[in-house]
Design an enzyme around this catalytic site. Structure first.
Site, mmCIF file in Angstrom:
data_model
loop_
_atom_site.group_PDB
_atom_site.id
_atom_site.type_symbol
_atom_site.label_atom_id
_atom_site.label_comp_id
_atom_site.label_asym_id
_atom_site.label_seq_id
_atom_site.Cartn_x
_atom_site.Cartn_y
_atom_site.Cartn_z
ATOM 1 N N ARG A 21 0.817 -1.215 0.000
ATOM 2 C CA ARG A 21 0.000 0.000 0.000
ATOM 3 C C ARG A 21 0.850 1.264 0.000
ATOM 4 N NH1 ARG A 21 -5.440 -1.410 3.193
ATOM 5 N NH2 ARG A 21 -5.844 -3.310 2.034
ATOM 6 N N SER A 136 -23.406 -14.159 9.695
ATOM 7 C CA SER A 136 -22.758 -12.984 9.119
ATOM 8 C C SER A 136 -22.602 -13.146 7.605
ATOM 9 C CB SER A 136 -21.382 -12.834 9.793
ATOM 10 O OG SER A 136 -20.649 -11.779 9.237
ATOM 11 N N SER A 188 -19.941 -1.798 0.013
ATOM 12 C CA SER A 188 -19.085 -0.696 -0.408
ATOM 13 C C SER A 188 -18.285 -0.994 -1.660
ATOM 14 C CB SER A 188 -18.132 -0.329 0.713
ATOM 15 O OG SER A 188 -17.217 -1.372 0.922
ATOM 16 N N THR A 244 -21.855 5.631 9.998
ATOM 17 C CA THR A 244 -20.604 6.369 10.226
ATOM 18 C C THR A 244 -20.858 7.861 10.037
ATOM 19 O OG1 THR A 244 -18.301 6.650 9.546
ATOM 20 C CG2 THR A 244 -19.869 6.199 7.795
ATOM 21 N N LYS A 247 -18.233 9.260 6.343
ATOM 22 C CA LYS A 247 -18.370 9.135 4.888
ATOM 23 C C LYS A 247 -19.297 10.246 4.383
ATOM 24 C CE LYS A 247 -16.383 4.645 5.039
ATOM 25 N NZ LYS A 247 -16.479 3.195 5.231
ATOM 26 N N THR A 277 -10.957 7.581 25.165
ATOM 27 C CA THR A 277 -11.318 8.996 25.206
ATOM 28 C C THR A 277 -12.406 9.284 24.194
ATOM 29 O OG1 THR A 277 -9.065 9.529 25.861
ATOM 30 C CG2 THR A 277 -10.373 11.328 24.940
ATOM 31 N N THR A 362 -9.339 -6.430 0.608
ATOM 32 C CA THR A 362 -10.554 -5.605 0.560
ATOM 33 C C THR A 362 -11.526 -6.176 -0.483
ATOM 34 O OG1 THR A 362 -9.148 -3.714 1.099
ATOM 35 C CG2 THR A 362 -11.373 -3.227 0.367
HETATM 36 C C1 LIG Z 1 -15.742 2.347 6.227
HETATM 37 C C2 LIG Z 1 -16.605 1.260 6.753
HETATM 38 C C3 LIG Z 1 -16.762 1.067 8.129
HETATM 39 C C4 LIG Z 1 -15.947 1.819 9.129
HETATM 40 O O1 LIG Z 1 -16.380 3.130 9.238
HETATM 41 P P1 LIG Z 1 -15.319 4.236 9.711
HETATM 42 O O2 LIG Z 1 -16.164 5.311 10.249
HETATM 43 O O3 LIG Z 1 -14.521 4.601 8.503
HETATM 44 O O4 LIG Z 1 -14.459 3.591 10.758
HETATM 45 C C5 LIG Z 1 -17.679 0.138 8.568
HETATM 46 N N1 LIG Z 1 -18.392 -0.602 7.696
HETATM 47 C C6 LIG Z 1 -18.236 -0.471 6.371
HETATM 48 C C7 LIG Z 1 -19.041 -1.316 5.454
HETATM 49 C C8 LIG Z 1 -17.323 0.453 5.860
HETATM 50 O O5 LIG Z 1 -17.148 0.552 4.551
#
Ligand SMILES: *Cc1c(COP(=O)(O)O)cnc(C)c1O
Length: 403
Positions: A21, A136, A188, A244, A247, A277, A362
Site C-alpha cells: 500500500r 454474518s 461498499s 458512520t 463518509k 477517550t 478488501t
Molecule cells: C468504512 C466502513 C466502516 C468503518 O467506518 P469508519 O467510520 O470509517 O471507521 C464500517 N463498515 C463499512 C461497510 C465500511 O465501509
C-alpha cells in the site's frame, strides 16, 4: 527469531504481488473540492480526487467547518476523558439524540469511528447473550468480522445476500436460542444492496436480532438521508442500525441506534465504547451540523445522483466496462493488482486524477479495481477528463498486452 527480517519478508511478499500500500500524501482544498494537492518526493501537484468516501462533499460545507471551529474555540480541542469520566460533552448528547431521531429509534450511541461501533457493539452483544450464534454475510466489513471474532461466539457465514442459505443455517437452531443476523445495506465494493426485508422476515421467524451496517447509505438514501432501511420503510424491523459520521457526513465517528434498553446495554458493557477517550467536541458539533443539514436539504443528494448518472452514461458511451450498480459506487475491475496499480499510477502521473487501487483482502483476488465515487462537486468537464483518461489508460494496459 529475526524480527526485523520477518517484517521485511512479509512486506516484500506484498510488493511482489503488487499490493503493497502506497499512501497518496494529500491536502484537500476546503474551498475547491474535489481538488487536492498531492505531494510526492519534492513535487507538488494539483489533482482531482475520484475515490473519496466524503460522497457529498460535506467535509467542506461551511456550516460543518463553522460548527467545528466555533466549538473548538468555545470548548477546546479534546473531550478530556472517557464518556464515563468527565468526557461526555453537550454535543455528544445532542448528536446521539439527533441520530436516534434520524433513524426513528429510541436511542443512539456514538463511537470514535464506524469501525469501533461495529467491533464494540457486536463483540459486546455476542459475548454476553447466552449461547449466542452469529450469522454474518460473506462480504461483511472487517470491523464486523473482528467484532464477532472477539466475542468468541459461534459463527456462521452465509453466502452473500443469500436468503435461502441464511434460512438453512438458522433452521439448525432452536427458536429460543439467541441469534444475531449481521449484514450491510449498501455494500461498499460492489455497490449492491441486501435483501433487507427478507432477512427481517427470517429474523421474525427464527427469533433473531438484526444488525445492519448502513455506513454507505446514511446521508445518501431515504428521506432526510436516513439510509436504505428508511428508504424501504424497514427502520422498525431492523433492531440495530449502525452508521458512520466519516463518509457522507464528511467528518469522523461512528454510531448505533436501537431500543433504549439495547443502547444502555452497549453503553454499559462494550469495551470499545467504555475504555477510550470520547470524540472531540468540535468533531461532534461538526457531525451534528452535517446530519442536521442533510436532514433538511436534498440539494446535495439530488446533485450527487445526477453526477453519478452522468459518469455512468459517459463511461458506457466510451465503452469502459464497470460493474452495473443501483448505487453511487462505480467499480471498474482491472482484474490484477499490478494492472490496477499501473492504471492508478498513470491516471495520477499523466492526468492528475487520483483513484486509489483496491486490492485483496478488501476485494477478492482477480477482482482488483478502481472504485470511482463521484460527488456533487465533480463537474462535467472533470467527468470528461476522467473518461478520456480511463479510456487511454485501459487501452494502454490491455491493448498493449493483446498486441
Ligand atoms: C468504512 C466502513 C466502516 C468503518 O467506518 P469508519 O467510520 O470509517 O471507521 C464500517 N463498515 C463499512 C461497510 C465500511 O465501509
Amino acid at each position: 527469531m529475526n524480527y526485523q527480517r520477518f517484517f521485511q519478508d512479509c512486506l516484500q511478499e506484498l510488493k511482489d504481488e503488487g499490493r503493497y500500500r502506497f499512501f497518496a500524501n494529500l491536502e484537500r482544498c476546503a474551498s475547491a473540492f474535489p481538488h487536492a494537492i498531492c505531494r510526492k518526493d519534492d513535487e507538488e501537484k494539483k489533482v482531482v480526487v475520484w475515490c473519496a468516501n466524503d460522497y457529498l462533499g460535506m467535509g467542506q460545507h461551511p456550516k460543518v467547518i463553522k460548527a467545528m471551529t466555533d466549538v473548538a474555540n468555545r470548548d477546546g480541542a479534546g473531550a478530556g476523558g472517557t464518556r464515563n469520566i468527565s468526557g461526555t460533552n453537550h454535543y455528544h448528547v445532542l448528536l446521539e439524540t439527533e441520530l436516534a431521531e434520524l433513524h426513528q429509534k429510541e436511542a443512539g450511541l456514538i463511537f470514535t469511528s464506524g469501525y469501533v461501533s461495529n467491533e464494540a457493539t457486536l463483540s459486546a452483544l455476542a459475548q454476553n447473550l447466552p449461547n449466542c450464534v452469529v450469522f454474518s454475510d460473506k462480504c461483511n466489513h472487517a470491523s464486523i468480522i473482528h467484532g464477532i471474532r472477539n466475542s468468541r461466539a459461534e459463527k456462521h457465514v452465509f453466502r452473500h445476500n443469500d436468503v435461502a442459505h441464511l434460512r438453512e443455517l438458522l433452521s439448525q437452531y432452536p427458536k429460543e436460542q439467541a441469534k444475531i443476523i449481521v449484514f450491510e445495506s449498501v455494500y461498499s465494493m460492489d455497490g449492491d444492496i441486501a435483501p433487507i426485508a427478507e432477512f427481517c422476515d427470517l429474523a421474525d421467524e427464527f427469533n433473531a436480532l438484526t444488525f445492519i451496517d448502513e455506513v454507505h447509505a446514511v446521508g445518501m438514501y431515504g428521506e432526510q438521508g436516513s439510509g436504505m432501511c428508511s428508504k424501504l420503510g424497514l427502520n422498525h424491523r431492523v433492531d440495530i442500525i449502525e452508521g458512520t459520521l466519516g463518509k457522507a457526513f464528511g467528518v469522523v465517528g461512528g454510531y448505533i441506534t436501537s431500543s433504549s434498553a439495547l443502547i444502555d446495554f452497549v453503553r454499559s458493557f462494550a469495551s470499545g465504547f467504555i475504555f477510550t477517550t470520547s470524540m472531540p467536541p468540535p468533531v461532534a458539533a461538526a457531525a451534528l451540523a452535517s446530519v442536521q443539514h442533510l436532514r433538511h436539504s436534498n440539494t446535495e443528494r439530488e446533485q450527487h445522483l445526477e453526477t453519478v448518472a452522468m459518469v455512468k452514461r459517459k463511461l458506457t458511451a466510451a465503452g469502459i466496462p464497470f460493474l452495473p450498480t443501483e448505487t453511487h459506487i462505480i467499480p471498474i475491475i482491472f482484474g490484477s493488482a499490478s494492472a490496477c496499480k499501473q492504471a492508478s499510477d498513470r491516471l495520477l502521473d499523466q492526468f492528475g486524477i487520483y483513484a486509489q487501487p483496491i486490492n485483496y483482502p478488501t476485494v477478492p483476488r482477480g477482482k482488483e479495481r478502481l472504485r470511482i465515487t463521484p460527488s456533487p462537486f465533480h463537474t462535467e468537464e472533470m467527468i470528461d477528463d476522467l473518461v478520456f483518461a480511463l479510456r487511454s489508460v485501459w487501452d494502454s494496459i490491455f491493448m498493449d498486452k493483446a498486441a
